[in-house]
Design an enzyme around this catalytic site. Structure first.
Site, mmCIF file in Angstrom:
data_model
loop_
_atom_site.group_PDB
_atom_site.id
_atom_site.type_symbol
_atom_site.label_atom_id
_atom_site.label_comp_id
_atom_site.label_asym_id
_atom_site.label_seq_id
_atom_site.Cartn_x
_atom_site.Cartn_y
_atom_site.Cartn_z
ATOM 1 C CG ASP A 214 -2.429 1.008 1.888
ATOM 2 O OD1 ASP A 214 -2.462 0.215 -0.045
ATOM 3 O OD2 ASP A 214 -1.467 1.955 2.092
ATOM 4 C CD GLU A 265 15.301 -13.640 4.423
ATOM 5 O OE1 GLU A 265 14.528 -14.490 5.211
ATOM 6 O OE2 GLU A 265 15.526 -12.839 5.054
HETATM 7 C C1 NOJ Z 1 -4.053 2.641 -0.739
HETATM 8 C C2 NOJ Z 1 -5.609 2.285 -0.723
HETATM 9 O O1 NOJ Z 1 -5.906 1.445 -1.836
HETATM 10 C C3 NOJ Z 1 -6.668 3.083 -0.035
HETATM 11 O O2 NOJ Z 1 -8.162 2.030 0.060
HETATM 12 C C4 NOJ Z 1 -6.637 3.954 1.385
HETATM 13 O O3 NOJ Z 1 -7.338 4.401 1.726
HETATM 14 C C5 NOJ Z 1 -4.576 4.527 1.659
HETATM 15 N N1 NOJ Z 1 -4.582 3.781 0.681
HETATM 16 C C6 NOJ Z 1 -4.540 4.571 2.096
HETATM 17 O O4 NOJ Z 1 -4.354 3.224 3.016
#
Ligand code: NOJ
Ligand code: MG
Length: 530
Positions: A214, A265
């Site tokens: 993310d 790994e």
């Molecule tokens: C990207 C994620 O896809 C989204 O849903 C989220 O709100 C933000 N990152 C923050 O984590």
């Protein structure tokens, strides 16, 4: 090499399996509910593995199912090494992975390294501690500006609207690029990378095949936290570090090198980063051989339904990664954007165009990510105000409607809500009453349905060796159209976004996205030819 303790003996060790895989994004809350609480869960996903196998996908990406107060539906993680009771428990996770592997479907999970929940034990400890403490150093606590520190430390805005800073009772402020419930971690603090390594190994040891990282362009913040150019704060854009110091800082690559080391790994595992970065050269840096295996490319999400725009997006995307030996990735929708049926005009026109773009996406070299429900042709849903839950809606002072409209629970069967999604009475977001014709059950029986079309396309993609050949060769085509072939492979894909029918390139039609018009390619249609 397979280790004797490997919990995945049933998956053959084709270590670069991900290079042309079709991933299916399961937005866990909205996929299938097993315990009648109206919220999708891990046992719900497991109960539908037969469907996913029938559809013909290679791997799943599960959105966060970790313990969370759900301020951002799980992207606010309170404990990255456990399962929220809403979604099941670790035993349910293990069952899901084991059974997915029996179906020959790999499982990847989300990692959220940029921030934690404000309920994470580290943040709670930080709030209990004094300014300057070790506990506060794991986040970004700063004194404010102004003579009494009443102004935020800089002018950064949150992606969800409003300032990126929230003040705590002792007067300091903490940084959150997203909701206030998602404080940003300080990656210069040694506990932070050490803990992520632990999380990676925790899930790798449980048999996951990979990760989706993310905000992979977040994490590192520039020293001194300089102000941003306020014009850079446009929501939903690819970030440009030249004007926006919040994202894409050079030090972020250290994080990815660490992730890669740990993942490597374990043979055959992979990581893909969510990289909203504007410049191709800067994007490419995330997918160097010692960083992430793949990067999400959002250019098709941003391109309108127009052959020139789509071709430009494709060429950009190829140029960014192919010189580095990295496969490109293609995505039309996800849980953060308006579903593409709706982006392309909605209704039957939107569906027609979405089918055409599916053929384009599946003919290109590299990796495809499908978002659950796009194989059903689901539109975005116009939800009533009372139903909206996305922090974007709440934080924008109820002006931005947010992302709930693409997150409505899937319709499986039956004539009325909840369409087999749950055995309970309600669903966490209301489903439209008129989705009976869009259910999996009704579409499986209909050879002309969007679902049957996806099954055919995925099957052909597989039987043609993922359509082979990495290089894309473009043909001359009428205005508003394009045609390309994968060098080394025989298949030609042609798209018509002009207003009228055009002559077909020579060849035999293998699959078309809609009805054909003799030897002409109708508008809003794509075709595969051999
Ligand atoms: C990207 C994620 O896809 C989204 O849903 C989220 O709100 C933000 N990152 C923050 O984590
Ligand atoms: Mg449930």
């Amino acid at each position: 090499m397979r280790r004797s303790s490997d919990p995945r003996p049933e998956i053959a060790d084709e270590s670069a399996w991900w290079r042309d895989a079709v991933f299916y994004q399961v937005y866990v809350r909205s996929f299938a509910d097993s315990d009648s609480d109206g919220v999708g869960d891990l046992d719900g996903v497991r109960s539908r593995l037969g469907y996913l196998e029938l559809l013909g996908v290679d791997a799943l990406w599960l959105t966060p199912f970790y313990p969370s107060p759900m301020a951002d539906h799980g992207y606010d993680v309170a404990d990255p090494r456990d399962v929220d009771p809403l979604f099941g428990d670790l035993a349910a996770f293990d069952r899901l992975v084991a059974q997915a592997h029996e179906h020959d479907i790999r499982v990847t999970v989300d990692l959220v390294p940029n921030h934690t929940s404000d309920r994470h034990e580290w943040f709670r400890a930080a709030l209990r501690s004094a300014p300057g403490s070790h506990e506060r150093e794991r986040y970004f606590f700063r004194d404010g500006r102004g003579h009494a520190g009443e102004q935020p430390p800089n002018n950064w805005t949150s992606v969800f609207g409003g300032p990126a800073w929230t003040r705590v009772p002792d007067g300091q402020w903490y940084l959150h690029l997203f909701a206030p419930e998602q404080p940003d971690l300080n990656w210069e603090h040694p506990d932070v990378p050490a803990d992520l390594a632990r999380t990676l190994r925790f899930w790798l040891d449980r048999g996951v095949d990979g990760f989706r990282v993310d905000v992979a362009h977040g994490m590192a913040k520039p020293r001194g936290l300089p102000d941003m150019d306020p014009r850079a704060a446009v929501p939903g854009v690819l970030h440009d570090n030249a004007v926006d110091p919040r994202f894409d800082n050079d030090a972020v690559h250290e994080v990815h090198r660490m992730i890669r080391k740990v993942v490597d790994e374990y043979p055959g595992r992979m990581a893909i980063g969510e990289v909203w970065v504007k410049e191709d050269e800067r994007f490419a840096r995330y997918v160097r051989p010692d960083e992430l295996h793949l990067g999400f490319n959002f250019r098709l999400v941003q391109a309108p339904f127009d052959a020139d725009a789509v071709r430009a997006a494709v060429e950009h995307s190829l140029a960014a990664v192919q010189p580095h030996g990295t496969p490109p990735t293609w995505t039309l929708s996800n849980h953060d954007v308006t579903r593409h049926v709706t982006r392309y005009g909605g209704g039957s026109l939107g569906v027609r165009r979405a089918r055409a773009m599916a053929l384009v996406q599946l003919a290109l070299p590299g990796v495809v990510y499908l978002y659950n429900g796009e194989e059903l042709g689901l539109p975005n849903v116009e939800l009533p105000d009372w139903a909206l839950q996305d922090p974007t809606w709440l934080r924008s002072g109820r002006t931005e409607r947010g992302r709930d409209g693409c997150r409505v629970p899937l319709p499986w069967e039956g004539d009325a809500p909840p369409f087999g999604f749950t055995a309970g009475a309600g669903t966490w977001l209301p489903q439209p009453g008129d989705w009976a014709g869009l259910t999996v059950e009704s579409q499986l029986e209909d050879p002309g349905s969007v679902l049957s079309f996806y099954r055919q396309a995925l099957e052909l993609r597989r039987s043609h060796g993922a359509i082979s050949g990495d290089e894309v060769e473009w043909y001359g085509a009428p205005a508003g159209c394009f045609a390309f072939r994968r060098k080394g492979g025989g298949l030609i894909c042609a798209l018509n976004t002009s207003g009228g029918p055009v002559p077909l390139p020579p060849g035999e039609v293998l699959l078309s996205s809609g009805p054909m018009d003799d030897n002409r390619l109708p508008p809003d249609t794509a075709v595969w030819l051999v």
